[in-house]
Motif scaffolding. Structure first.
Motif, mmCIF file in Angstrom:
data_model
loop_
_atom_site.group_PDB
_atom_site.id
_atom_site.type_symbol
_atom_site.label_atom_id
_atom_site.label_comp_id
_atom_site.label_asym_id
_atom_site.label_seq_id
_atom_site.Cartn_x
_atom_site.Cartn_y
_atom_site.Cartn_z
ATOM 1 N N GLU A 63 0.826 -1.205 0.000
ATOM 2 C CA GLU A 63 0.000 0.000 0.000
ATOM 3 C C GLU A 63 0.862 1.257 0.000
ATOM 4 O OE1 GLU A 63 -3.476 2.093 2.771
ATOM 5 O OE2 GLU A 63 -2.743 0.075 3.230
ATOM 6 N N SER A 64 1.940 1.250 0.797
ATOM 7 C CA SER A 64 2.835 2.406 0.830
ATOM 8 C C SER A 64 3.574 2.573 -0.495
ATOM 9 C CB SER A 64 3.844 2.260 1.972
ATOM 10 O OG SER A 64 3.194 2.265 3.227
ATOM 11 N N LEU A 65 3.969 1.456 -1.118
ATOM 12 C CA LEU A 65 4.617 1.544 -2.424
ATOM 13 C C LEU A 65 3.688 2.185 -3.446
ATOM 14 C CD1 LEU A 65 6.262 -2.006 -2.585
ATOM 15 C CD2 LEU A 65 7.453 0.147 -2.233
ATOM 16 N N ALA A 66 2.412 1.748 -3.425
ATOM 17 C CA ALA A 66 1.443 2.290 -4.377
ATOM 18 C C ALA A 66 1.216 3.779 -4.128
ATOM 19 C CB ALA A 66 0.134 1.520 -4.276
ATOM 20 N N ALA A 130 9.508 -9.086 -10.608
ATOM 21 C CA ALA A 130 8.657 -9.504 -9.499
ATOM 22 C C ALA A 130 7.856 -8.363 -8.895
ATOM 23 C CB ALA A 130 9.533 -10.140 -8.404
ATOM 24 N N PHE A 131 8.035 -7.149 -9.353
ATOM 25 C CA PHE A 131 7.569 -5.980 -8.617
ATOM 26 C C PHE A 131 6.135 -5.576 -8.990
ATOM 27 C CE2 PHE A 131 8.562 -2.075 -6.231
ATOM 28 C CZ PHE A 131 9.377 -2.625 -5.256
ATOM 29 N N PHE A 132 5.178 -6.453 -8.757
ATOM 30 C CA PHE A 132 3.761 -6.110 -8.916
ATOM 31 C C PHE A 132 2.957 -6.997 -7.961
ATOM 32 C CE2 PHE A 132 4.521 -9.593 -11.793
ATOM 33 C CZ PHE A 132 3.353 -10.356 -11.794
ATOM 34 N N ASP A 133 1.770 -6.507 -7.582
ATOM 35 C CA ASP A 133 0.932 -7.165 -6.577
ATOM 36 C C ASP A 133 1.777 -7.570 -5.373
ATOM 37 O OD1 ASP A 133 -1.455 -8.118 -5.485
ATOM 38 O OD2 ASP A 133 -1.157 -10.133 -6.287
ATOM 39 N N VAL A 134 2.481 -6.580 -4.814
ATOM 40 C CA VAL A 134 3.433 -6.814 -3.732
ATOM 41 C C VAL A 134 2.743 -6.641 -2.380
ATOM 42 C CG1 VAL A 134 5.540 -5.936 -2.634
ATOM 43 C CG2 VAL A 134 5.418 -6.138 -5.123
ATOM 44 N N SER A 171 -8.722 -6.249 -7.814
ATOM 45 C CA SER A 171 -8.382 -4.843 -8.018
ATOM 46 C C SER A 171 -7.875 -4.650 -9.430
ATOM 47 C CB SER A 171 -7.328 -4.383 -7.009
ATOM 48 O OG SER A 171 -6.105 -5.080 -7.211
ATOM 49 N N LEU A 172 -7.969 -3.406 -9.885
ATOM 50 C CA LEU A 172 -7.401 -3.005 -11.164
ATOM 51 C C LEU A 172 -6.788 -1.636 -10.967
ATOM 52 C CD1 LEU A 172 -7.031 -3.617 -14.203
ATOM 53 C CD2 LEU A 172 -9.182 -2.402 -14.591
ATOM 54 N N GLU A 173 -5.492 -1.522 -11.238
ATOM 55 C CA GLU A 173 -4.791 -0.257 -11.079
ATOM 56 C C GLU A 173 -4.055 0.062 -12.376
ATOM 57 O OE1 GLU A 173 -2.220 -0.230 -7.727
ATOM 58 O OE2 GLU A 173 -3.757 -0.848 -6.300
ATOM 59 N N ALA A 174 -4.028 1.341 -12.722
ATOM 60 C CA ALA A 174 -3.329 1.763 -13.929
ATOM 61 C C ALA A 174 -2.724 3.136 -13.694
ATOM 62 C CB ALA A 174 -4.282 1.802 -15.118
ATOM 63 N N SER A 175 -1.593 3.376 -14.336
ATOM 64 C CA SER A 175 -0.955 4.688 -14.275
ATOM 65 C C SER A 175 -0.447 5.061 -15.651
ATOM 66 C CB SER A 175 0.202 4.685 -13.267
ATOM 67 O OG SER A 175 1.251 3.835 -13.698
ATOM 68 N N TYR A 176 -0.451 6.375 -15.910
ATOM 69 C CA TYR A 176 0.117 6.869 -17.160
ATOM 70 C C TYR A 176 0.905 8.134 -16.854
ATOM 71 C CZ TYR A 176 0.828 8.456 -21.883
ATOM 72 O OH TYR A 176 1.424 8.855 -23.062
#
Length: 745
Positions: A63-66, A130-134, A171-176
């Motif tokens: 959560e903090s990473l996000a 490996a750095f997703f859904d952490v 969940s679904l997350e996206a960034s641009y």
């Protein structure tokens, strides 16, 4: 060959599943209940609160990473003291408290162990996927050999992916952002039954190059730099309270261009090279971010990456009254298919390679036994690779200079144990020991192939013949016993601890072979082989809570560092000793002293403040690489004397939701980088990087919307620099900004 690899993959996966069915329990069993202001970690291989764990470490939740917009490991330095993670064509290079490794070849071992769900990942090229859904990232500073996988001298970076939960959700997350950066992660969690749960996650990660194409006339594109897709499937089965099975499979396809460096002249003027008794530094040029990042050299071929990375791991925990058995097994395979340019475009290269690794760890831990806690275990690791590096037209027109390495094998066998005994209710003593045996070997040759024509890696003419220049043949076994002693005392204000620990990284060998053992063999044993590096760490620390509104962590440490392994490129190989190859050698010794301070303040319900200050004195004690060159007193690479961070979170209710403004500034003093091949002494001046984000979170966390900007100053920070024909500069992220959205269900 592909069918053999598939059979090997299937057989090892089946072996792992059979083992999973026969041993036994869930790692998180007996975990303490989570609290709003503390994190449950597994740094000691059992679940405990971060504030109660007597180790210098930092844990960052997913959560903090996000919230901070951290989407890859290279951004972790903003959250972790005395940590630097740099990216290059060879993968990630991790530096903790000035301790690092520069050998990212198939024979090199990193000084800091990178782990995924407790499984050691050997190849730096496989560490970023490996750095997703952490769930969280745990960074342990200092040697951790008595409990963790292969020995490491610097520390451990352990990425823990989110485990399946026994409730439906997703969940679904996206960034641009700028540089056409698009990152999207989709997650679904399904409880198949009351004892079986499944979690699936998919990530797409794309962005353009931070390097600006300054010569579009060569018709070579530098974009996209990254075009990756990754997937992970996790299963958690808990048939009884005493037994659990956790299995994870993952796959990544990695694509993109690979030209991500610029000439040293972009950053430096008056570069001096050559062995000398003085250490003149070049002039650091005052230029714009775009000027630093522009690559004007002609690129002789289109670079591209087309790699596959996949793995399966399983963990079983089984409780037998007062003993918990844990088995962790894994198999990974990495296939590299890369075409890129050396020397800022002058030398064309092609790199096909296949790597696989397997590891097995069995631990037995005492549980519910009062004053005594103990673990013993055994560990087996094996890695093999088959690679070829082609350098086209380096030694002359229509010539292919090849490094053929088949196979390179590394085997580690270890036994370990650690026990903690409560001498009094608040005083605990810890002792641990590990015996490690490492066997390494590599066979192959260096050759020159002739063709009727070589335009680039995509266009080769008719093959004419091969001339073998040098055989590669080396094999060595290294062994070491490492240990740890520690005391921790719980005071009314919190935990105070002290420890002495030792670390070890196996030795190895350079290119070539020993005189008299084969054609073209001209290396003395003293030049062919290098010895292990060892480290003894002394550390005292405290994790204090003065009130609900104030926490303070402090660590004081001293390292005695012996036999540092330093790598460089040099023209010393081949029958005449004039061919290019990488060599590694041992420096005599180094000393590292430091202080780490960080505090969390909560002046009001809506405001929290984070303050951190770190002092690091990492320098060579003895090192004379050649007569007249004395490094005694010189700083270790990428070791700034001072770093500091000031950050805040200010939240306010907006209807039933919440709006949070977050910001931080990180300061780093000057640090240095020595090119041991040319004796050019580069440096990065002191700098700051500031980040800011604004996030709205809907009631019950149903969705969020966030805007962010990182590196507001747009400071382009040098992370590596070399001189000469192959001279280059790698640099960190420039200013990036964008927006993120996410929904949960």
């Amino acid at each position: 060959m592909k069918s053999i690899q598939r059979l090997k993959w299937a057989s090892l996966a089946c072996t792992g599943m059979v083992a999973l069915m026969s041993t036994g329990t869930a790692f998180a069993a007996d975990a303490p209940p989570a609290t709003a202001d503390d994190i449950v970690v597994t740094a000691s291989r059992t679940a405990s609160f971060l504030s109660k764990t007597p180790i210098a470490m930092t844990a960052v939740t997913g959560e903090s990473l996000a919230k901070s917009g951290i989407v890859n490991p290279t951004q972790l330095d903003s959250a972790v003291p005395n940590l630097t993670i740099n990216r290059s064509n060879g993968g990630l290079q991790i530096t903790i408290r000035g301790v690092t490794s520069t050998d990212n070849t198939e024979k090199g071992d990193p000084s800091a162990a990178f782990m995924l769900n407790g499984v050691y990942i050997a190849r730096p090229q496989s560490q970023e996927v490996a750095f997703f859904d952490v769930e969280r990232v745990e960074v342990l500073r200092g040697p951790q050999g008595t409990l963790y996988g292969r020995n490491s001298t610097a520390g451990v970076v352990n990425v823990l992916s989110a485990k399946p939960k026994f409730q439906f959700g997703g969940s679904l997350e996206a960034s641009y952002g700028n540089f056409n950066a698009f990152n999207m992660t989709g997650v679904i969690n399904v409880p198949i039954s009351s004892t079986l749960a499944m979690r699936a996650a998919v990530n797409y990660d794309r962005r353009n190059n931070y390097v600006i194409d300054g010569n579009p006339g060569d018709h070579v594109s530098l974009n996209p730099f990254k075009d990756n897709i990754s997937a992970r499937l996790s299963l958690l089965w808990q048939p009884t309270d005493a037994l659990s099975f956790y299995v994870v499979g993952d796959y990544s396809k990695l694509k993109g261009a690979m030209d991500a460096t610029v000439p040293p002249g972009n950053f430096y003027g008056n570069i001096i090279t050559g062995a000398r008794s003085t250490f003149e530094a070049p002039t650091f040029l005052d230029r714009t971010s775009a000027d630093y990042r522009t690559l004007s050299n002609v690129q002789n071929q289109q670079s591209r990456r087309n790699n596959d990375d996949k793995g399966v791991m399983g963990e079983i925990n089984y409780d037998l009254s007062h003993v918990r058995l844990t088995y962790v097994g894994s198999y990974r395979q990495n296939i590299r298919d890369e075409i890129y340019n050396y020397a800022n475009g002058a030398v064309m290269a092609y790199f096909p390679g296949t790597y696989w690794q397997t590891s097995h760890e069995l631990r037995a831990a005492l549980i519910n036994t009062g004053r005594l806690q103990a673990q013993v275990g055994g560990y087996y690791f094996e890695e093999q690779s088959n690679i070829t590096l082609h350098l086209y037209n380096l030694l002359g027109p229509n010539l292919d200079y090849l490094f053929l390495r088949n196979p390179t094998i590394a085997v580690n066998k270890s036994v370990f144990g650690q026990a903690t005994y409560a001498l009094m209710d608040n005083l605990k003593f810890t002792a641990g020991v590990r015996y490690s045996s490492d066997t390494k070997s590599r066979y192959g040759s260096t050759a020159i192939d002739s063709y009727t024509s070589i335009t680039n890696a995509y266009q080769l003419g008719t093959f004419l013949g091969r001339a073998t220049q040098e055989s590669t043949a080396a094999r060595r076994t290294f062994s070491k016993t490492t240990w740890r002693l520690g005391l921790d005392y719980t005071t009314p204000l919190g935990l105070v601890f002290a420890s002495v620990s030792t670390g070890y990284k196996a030795g190895g060998f350079n290119d070539g072979c020993e005189v008299g053992t084969g054609p073209g063999c001209n290396q003395r044993a003293s030049a062919l082989y290098y010895q292990p590096e060892t480290l003894t760490a002394y550390e005292v620390g405290a994790k204090l809570r003065f009130s609900p509104a104030m926490r303070l962590n402090a660590t004081l440490f001293h390292y005695d560092y012996q036999g540092l392994q330093l790598s460089q490129a040099a023209y010393i190989c081949g029958p005449n000793g004039d061919l290019l190859c990488q060599i590694t050698r041992n420096a005599a010794s180094a000393k590292v002293d430091g202080v780490e301070l960080d505090a969390e303040l909560r002046p009001s319900e809506n405001l929290s403040v984070h303050l951190a200050a770190n002092y690091l004195d990492a320098h060579y004690a003895q090192f004379v690489p050649e007569p007249g060159v004395n490094f005694a007193g010189r700083p270790l690479d990428r070791s700034p004397k001072w770093t500091a961070t000031v950050g805040f979170d200010y939240g306010m209710p907006v209807g039933d939701g919440r709006l949070v403004l977050s910001g931080q500034t990180r300061f780093s003093s000057r640090y240095e980088m020595a090119d041991m091949a040319t004796y050019a002494y580069f440096y990065q001046p002191a700098y700051t990087k500031s980040d800011l984000s604004l996030t709205y979170t809907a009631p019950k966390d149903r969705y969020f919307v966030s805007a962010y900007i990182h590196n507001i100053e747009n400071n382009v920070v040098v992370t590596n620099a070399t001189a000469g024909f192959f001279g280059l500069v790698s640099f960190g992220d420039p200013q990036v900004f964008g927006a993120r959205v996410g929904v949960k269900f």
